[in-house]
Design a protein around this motif. Sequence first.
Motif, PDB file in Angstrom:
ATOM      1  N   ALA A 201       0.833  -1.210   0.000  1.00  0.00           N
ATOM      2  CA  ALA A 201       0.000   0.000   0.000  1.00  0.00           C
ATOM      3  C   ALA A 201       0.863   1.255   0.000  1.00  0.00           C
ATOM      4  CB  ALA A 201      -0.937  -0.003   1.207  1.00  0.00           C
ATOM      5  N   ASN A 210      -6.053   5.527  -5.847  1.00  0.00           N
ATOM      6  CA  ASN A 210      -5.697   4.821  -4.610  1.00  0.00           C
ATOM      7  C   ASN A 210      -5.705   3.311  -4.786  1.00  0.00           C
ATOM      8  OD1 ASN A 210      -6.601   7.543  -3.762  1.00  0.00           O
ATOM      9  ND2 ASN A 210      -5.989   6.756  -1.767  1.00  0.00           N
ATOM     10  N   LEU A 213      -4.154   0.709  -2.205  1.00  0.00           N
ATOM     11  CA  LEU A 213      -4.923   0.138  -1.091  1.00  0.00           C
ATOM     12  C   LEU A 213      -5.515  -1.218  -1.484  1.00  0.00           C
ATOM     13  CD1 LEU A 213      -6.565   0.357   1.618  1.00  0.00           C
ATOM     14  CD2 LEU A 213      -8.301   1.507   0.266  1.00  0.00           C
ATOM     15  N   GLY A 216      -2.742  -3.744  -2.297  1.00  0.00           N
ATOM     16  CA  GLY A 216      -2.121  -4.157  -1.038  1.00  0.00           C
ATOM     17  C   GLY A 216      -2.984  -5.152  -0.285  1.00  0.00           C
TER      18      GLY A 216
ATOM     19  N   ALA B  56      -3.252  -2.100   5.071  1.00  0.00           N
ATOM     20  CA  ALA B  56      -3.155  -1.302   3.842  1.00  0.00           C
ATOM     21  C   ALA B  56      -3.758   0.088   4.042  1.00  0.00           C
ATOM     22  CB  ALA B  56      -3.843  -2.027   2.691  1.00  0.00           C
TER      23      ALA B  56
END
Lengths: 253, 111
Positions: A201, A210, A213, A216, B56
């Motif tokens: 991330a 994004n 995120l 990840g 995360a």
Amino acid sequence: MDSRVPPDLRDGIRDTLPLLLGIVPFALVAGVAGIEAGLTPLQTVGLSVVVFAGASQLAAIDLLGRDAALGVVVLTVVVVNLRMLMYSASIAPYFRELSARVRAGCAYVLTDQAYALSLARYAGDRDRETTTRRPYYYLGVALTLWIVWQAGTVVGVVFGAAVPDSWRLGFAVPLVFLALLVPAVSDVPSLGAAVVAGVVAVLGAGLPFNAGLIVGAVVGVATGIALDESRLGSAGGGSGGGDVTDSDPAEGH
Amino acid sequence: MATSYGPLSIWAVIVAGGLATFAIRLSFIHLFGRVDEVPPWLERALVYVPAAVLAALVAPDFAPASATVEAALTPELLGGAAAVAAAWRTEDVLWTVAAGMVGLHVARFLL
């Protein structure tokens, strides 16, 4: 309390009271953080009423504050709440006799705590409870949590608007995530999942929408499964993989 | 930190997130009898979802802006470290947030 109140409902409310120590500050944070992230009071309370799931609300607030892509915000809410699939499947047998409308109402207020407390009770006295009485205990827990959560969010909204920015109350959001993350890391595979997800991330922080995120989280989950596989393999494979989830019905708070 | 999205976008997120969450909650409660088990592969994956998603989510909030040691010692990182220690000891949201906020402000004062 009125004696016409079903005893199961009363028991549910009573058993929920100690949990409120953890719920109230969490709800306050949800209210304060919404205001700090630039949502209006109505939007912040609307989020609490419509979504009613703490960690996912904070994730949405955090991502909106960072101007993440809207699809990523919704997807993150979904992923954070996916664990509720397990609760839904696990508690479904106890709601089987109820009307579709009551079942829908029960589903709306399903939370980690309502699931954990109710399942412990239902599993505890299988014979005594009739199915028609079953939702009372559950509703005692779930509705108490709902009311306190909404009230806490409203207080947080009012409080958040009055507090100077230098207090940095918005910092409570990542702190709440840490509070939920630490107990979720309970063994080597979950530690691997967390470390890999966090590193990916951060490395992917520059990706559009994004995406870091989501990537990840996916890579982290894959890591957890892979580590779990290899552990089962090195243990001789005798334990089997069927009972991995029995130990954690109440992840999150 | 404040969002630049307009009210329509934010309400769209709230409604979409809420409907999706309700669908997840209702899924098996509604379908019971036709589907009675979470598929085992999904159940295994779900075990690691909280740890992965939370890590995360939280990691970019604490990642240092550059790779030098001085740049890494931010009030946020020290507050986060205090919070992790508290979470480890107490497993309690209230204590964790309190430790993190105190850590943040003490570090801002000292650094």
